[in-house]
Design a protein around this motif. Structure first.
Motif, PDB file in Angstrom:
ATOM      1  N   ARG A   1       0.835  -1.201   0.000  1.00  0.00           N
ATOM      2  CA  ARG A   1       0.000   0.000   0.000  1.00  0.00           C
ATOM      3  C   ARG A   1       0.871   1.254   0.000  1.00  0.00           C
ATOM      4  NH1 ARG A   1      -5.161  -1.970   1.070  1.00  0.00           N
ATOM      5  NH2 ARG A   1      -5.113  -4.091   1.931  1.00  0.00           N
ATOM      6  N   GLY A   2       0.244   2.387  -0.294  1.00  0.00           N
ATOM      7  CA  GLY A   2       0.954   3.650  -0.288  1.00  0.00           C
ATOM      8  C   GLY A   2       1.610   3.914   1.058  1.00  0.00           C
ATOM      9  N   GLY A   3       2.844   4.389   1.025  1.00  0.00           N
ATOM     10  CA  GLY A   3       3.554   4.717   2.251  1.00  0.00           C
ATOM     11  C   GLY A   3       4.116   3.534   3.002  1.00  0.00           C
ATOM     12  N   ALA A   4       4.105   2.343   2.394  1.00  0.00           N
ATOM     13  CA  ALA A   4       4.535   1.136   3.104  1.00  0.00           C
ATOM     14  C   ALA A   4       6.044   0.987   3.193  1.00  0.00           C
ATOM     15  CB  ALA A   4       3.934  -0.112   2.443  1.00  0.00           C
TER      16      ALA A   4
ATOM     17  N   TRP B   1       5.384  -8.820  -0.700  1.00  0.00           N
ATOM     18  CA  TRP B   1       4.344  -7.935  -0.180  1.00  0.00           C
ATOM     19  C   TRP B   1       4.930  -7.175   1.009  1.00  0.00           C
ATOM     20  CZ3 TRP B   1       0.167  -5.502  -1.406  1.00  0.00           C
ATOM     21  CH2 TRP B   1      -0.676  -4.970  -0.425  1.00  0.00           C
ATOM     22  N   VAL B   2       4.884  -5.849   0.952  1.00  0.00           N
ATOM     23  CA  VAL B   2       5.365  -5.019   2.047  1.00  0.00           C
ATOM     24  C   VAL B   2       4.154  -4.661   2.903  1.00  0.00           C
ATOM     25  CG1 VAL B   2       6.636  -2.956   2.715  1.00  0.00           C
ATOM     26  CG2 VAL B   2       7.208  -4.129   0.576  1.00  0.00           C
ATOM     27  N   GLN B   3       4.077  -5.269   4.067  1.00  0.00           N
ATOM     28  CA  GLN B   3       2.921  -5.054   4.947  1.00  0.00           C
ATOM     29  C   GLN B   3       3.217  -3.901   5.907  1.00  0.00           C
ATOM     30  OE1 GLN B   3       1.217  -8.182   7.893  1.00  0.00           O
ATOM     31  NE2 GLN B   3      -0.180  -8.128   6.139  1.00  0.00           N
ATOM     32  N   ALA B   4       2.228  -3.025   6.084  1.00  0.00           N
ATOM     33  CA  ALA B   4       2.461  -1.833   6.888  1.00  0.00           C
ATOM     34  C   ALA B   4       1.211  -1.460   7.665  1.00  0.00           C
ATOM     35  CB  ALA B   4       2.884  -0.665   5.998  1.00  0.00           C
ATOM     36  N   ASP B   5       1.429  -0.870   8.808  1.00  0.00           N
ATOM     37  CA  ASP B   5       0.346  -0.298   9.595  1.00  0.00           C
ATOM     38  C   ASP B   5      -0.252   0.870   8.811  1.00  0.00           C
ATOM     39  OD1 ASP B   5      -0.605   0.065  12.756  1.00  0.00           O
ATOM     40  OD2 ASP B   5      -0.559   1.937  11.612  1.00  0.00           O
ATOM     41  N   VAL B   6      -1.576   0.849   8.574  1.00  0.00           N
ATOM     42  CA  VAL B   6      -2.163   1.846   7.689  1.00  0.00           C
ATOM     43  C   VAL B   6      -2.111   3.250   8.292  1.00  0.00           C
ATOM     44  CG1 VAL B   6      -3.624   0.214   6.464  1.00  0.00           C
ATOM     45  CG2 VAL B   6      -4.481   1.309   8.548  1.00  0.00           C
ATOM     46  N   VAL B   7      -2.150   3.368   9.597  1.00  0.00           N
ATOM     47  CA  VAL B   7      -2.071   4.686  10.232  1.00  0.00           C
ATOM     48  C   VAL B   7      -0.680   5.276  10.030  1.00  0.00           C
ATOM     49  CG1 VAL B   7      -2.262   5.960  12.402  1.00  0.00           C
ATOM     50  CG2 VAL B   7      -3.853   4.082  11.901  1.00  0.00           C
ATOM     51  N   GLU B   8       0.347   4.476  10.285  1.00  0.00           N
ATOM     52  CA  GLU B   8       1.717   4.940  10.111  1.00  0.00           C
ATOM     53  C   GLU B   8       2.031   5.184   8.632  1.00  0.00           C
ATOM     54  OE1 GLU B   8       5.732   5.987  10.513  1.00  0.00           O
ATOM     55  OE2 GLU B   8       3.969   6.155  11.802  1.00  0.00           O
ATOM     56  N   ALA B   9       1.493   4.330   7.760  1.00  0.00           N
ATOM     57  CA  ALA B   9       1.739   4.514   6.330  1.00  0.00           C
ATOM     58  C   ALA B   9       1.145   5.838   5.848  1.00  0.00           C
ATOM     59  CB  ALA B   9       1.145   3.352   5.540  1.00  0.00           C
TER      60      ALA B   9
ATOM     61  N   ARG C   1       0.579   8.556   7.735  1.00  0.00           N
ATOM     62  CA  ARG C   1       1.392   9.636   8.302  1.00  0.00           C
ATOM     63  C   ARG C   1       2.660   9.820   7.479  1.00  0.00           C
ATOM     64  NH1 ARG C   1       5.759  10.691  10.327  1.00  0.00           N
ATOM     65  NH2 ARG C   1       6.449   8.517  10.179  1.00  0.00           N
ATOM     66  N   ARG C   2       3.297   8.717   7.141  1.00  0.00           N
ATOM     67  CA  ARG C   2       4.544   8.756   6.375  1.00  0.00           C
ATOM     68  C   ARG C   2       4.303   9.296   4.970  1.00  0.00           C
ATOM     69  NH1 ARG C   2       7.062   2.962   5.697  1.00  0.00           N
ATOM     70  NH2 ARG C   2       7.548   3.210   7.910  1.00  0.00           N
ATOM     71  N   GLY C   3       3.225   8.822   4.334  1.00  0.00           N
ATOM     72  CA  GLY C   3       2.941   9.247   2.976  1.00  0.00           C
ATOM     73  C   GLY C   3       2.592  10.721   2.873  1.00  0.00           C
ATOM     74  N   VAL C   4       1.785  11.220   3.809  1.00  0.00           N
ATOM     75  CA  VAL C   4       1.416  12.634   3.800  1.00  0.00           C
ATOM     76  C   VAL C   4       2.652  13.498   4.038  1.00  0.00           C
ATOM     77  CG1 VAL C   4       0.137  14.428   5.040  1.00  0.00           C
ATOM     78  CG2 VAL C   4      -0.992  12.271   4.435  1.00  0.00           C
ATOM     79  N   ALA C   5       3.490  13.101   5.010  1.00  0.00           N
ATOM     80  CA  ALA C   5       4.713  13.859   5.290  1.00  0.00           C
ATOM     81  C   ALA C   5       5.623  13.890   4.078  1.00  0.00           C
ATOM     82  CB  ALA C   5       5.429  13.251   6.494  1.00  0.00           C
ATOM     83  N   ARG C   6       5.733  12.776   3.373  1.00  0.00           N
ATOM     84  CA  ARG C   6       6.575  12.727   2.173  1.00  0.00           C
ATOM     85  C   ARG C   6       6.029  13.655   1.089  1.00  0.00           C
ATOM     86  NH1 ARG C   6       5.473   7.414  -0.524  1.00  0.00           N
ATOM     87  NH2 ARG C   6       3.602   8.623  -1.024  1.00  0.00           N
ATOM     88  N   ASP C   7       4.706  13.611   0.870  1.00  0.00           N
ATOM     89  CA  ASP C   7       4.111  14.439  -0.169  1.00  0.00           C
ATOM     90  C   ASP C   7       4.282  15.922   0.137  1.00  0.00           C
ATOM     91  OD1 ASP C   7       3.370  12.134  -1.418  1.00  0.00           O
ATOM     92  OD2 ASP C   7       1.219  12.343  -1.061  1.00  0.00           O
ATOM     93  N   VAL C   8       4.122  16.296   1.407  1.00  0.00           N
ATOM     94  CA  VAL C   8       4.295  17.699   1.789  1.00  0.00           C
ATOM     95  C   VAL C   8       5.740  18.124   1.575  1.00  0.00           C
ATOM     96  CG1 VAL C   8       4.234  19.332   3.707  1.00  0.00           C
ATOM     97  CG2 VAL C   8       2.348  17.707   3.396  1.00  0.00           C
ATOM     98  N   ALA C   9       6.683  17.275   1.994  1.00  0.00           N
ATOM     99  CA  ALA C   9       8.103  17.605   1.856  1.00  0.00           C
ATOM    100  C   ALA C   9       8.504  17.752   0.395  1.00  0.00           C
ATOM    101  CB  ALA C   9       8.954  16.541   2.536  1.00  0.00           C
ATOM    102  N   GLU C  10       7.920  16.928  -0.477  1.00  0.00           N
ATOM    103  CA  GLU C  10       8.264  16.959  -1.896  1.00  0.00           C
ATOM    104  C   GLU C  10       7.423  17.964  -2.675  1.00  0.00           C
ATOM    105  OE1 GLU C  10       7.823  12.964  -3.220  1.00  0.00           O
ATOM    106  OE2 GLU C  10       9.632  12.237  -2.189  1.00  0.00           O
ATOM    107  N   GLY C  11       6.383  18.515  -2.026  1.00  0.00           N
ATOM    108  CA  GLY C  11       5.492  19.435  -2.721  1.00  0.00           C
ATOM    109  C   GLY C  11       4.636  18.753  -3.766  1.00  0.00           C
TER     110      GLY C  11
END
Length: 228
Positions: free
Chosen positions: A47-50, A147-155, A157-167
């Motif tokens: 999933r996104g941010g995994a 398959w990269v399994q990830a906690d959806v809450v953390e994923a 948070r990570r994905g939003v932070a990445r998108d903001v940092a990259e604009g």
């Protein structure tokens, strides 16, 4: 175990996880040798941010000479998850013929994006990474799936932070709005595709309690496939 990892409904938790390395992951995937006349094709899906991009980079370095193909490049200005045919025809079929790839997706041409998706011939492996990297549309051309399994809450948070940092998707509010739209497409897509049922290995993309202190180069790895 993954007792504290929040997963979407229908995705079984992996486990037990063991401490491993990228080299042990490659062995688990059966990638010790080389496909005759062409590169191994490995899908790193999740999933996104995994954490797929990081794992793909490490796996390609282990399997070198190798290249990474990012599905985001195929998905650029295409419908959500509607790019499987492009990956099949433009990238995977030439690789299976032992050919180099130099592919400009239609949207790149239409919108004036420079460059191409380029993969030289003669590689040992090609790692395809991204959400939906193992689609039924071209599953017959994939040799192994992680398959990269990830906690959806953390994923998230990570994905939003990445998108903001990259604009990438505007400010934080805009990035969160995009994430909600993305999830509305991602959730039913994975519920239908269920790529974890075809994964030879599962890597924890977010921390699991037993392995919060993984060292550099170490991974939390579980055997696949996941069913349940």
């Amino acid at each position: 175990m993954t007792a504290s990892m929040t997963l979407p409904a229908g995705e079984p938790p992996a486990g037990p996880f063991e401490c491993g390395t990228v080299a042990s992951l490659a062995t688990m995937l059966g990638l010790a040798g080389r496909a005759p006349g062409r590169p191994w094709v490995v899908a790193v899906d999740g999933r996104g941010g995994a954490g797929k991009s990081t794992l793909a980079r490490l796996l390609a370095a282990e399997l070198g000479p190798a290249a990474v193909v990012h599905t985001d490049d195929l998905a650029w200005h295409e419908p959500f998850f509607g790019w499987g045919g492009l990956l099949r025809v433009g990238v995977l079929e030439p690789l299976h013929r032992g050919e180099a790839v130099d592919f400009r997706p239609p949207q790149w041409v239409a919108r004036g994006r420079e460059g191409s998706i380029a993969v030289p011939a003669g590689l040992r492996a090609v790692v395809v990474e991204g959400a939906g990297a193992r689609q039924q549309e071209y599953a017959d051309l994939v040799d192994a799936t992680v398959w990269v399994q990830a906690d959806v809450v953390e994923a998230e948070r990570r994905g939003v932070a990445r998108d903001v940092a990259e604009g990438t998707n505007g400010d934080e509010d805009e990035a969160r709005a995009f994430w909600r739209e993305w999830t509305s497409h991602e959730t039913p897509f994975f519920a239908s595709q269920r790529p974890w049922e075809h994964a030879l290995a599962v890597v924890a993309g977010t921390p699991v309690p037993r392995f919060n202190g993984l060292g550099e180069g170490e991974l939390a790895i579980a055997r696949g496939p996941l069913r349940g």
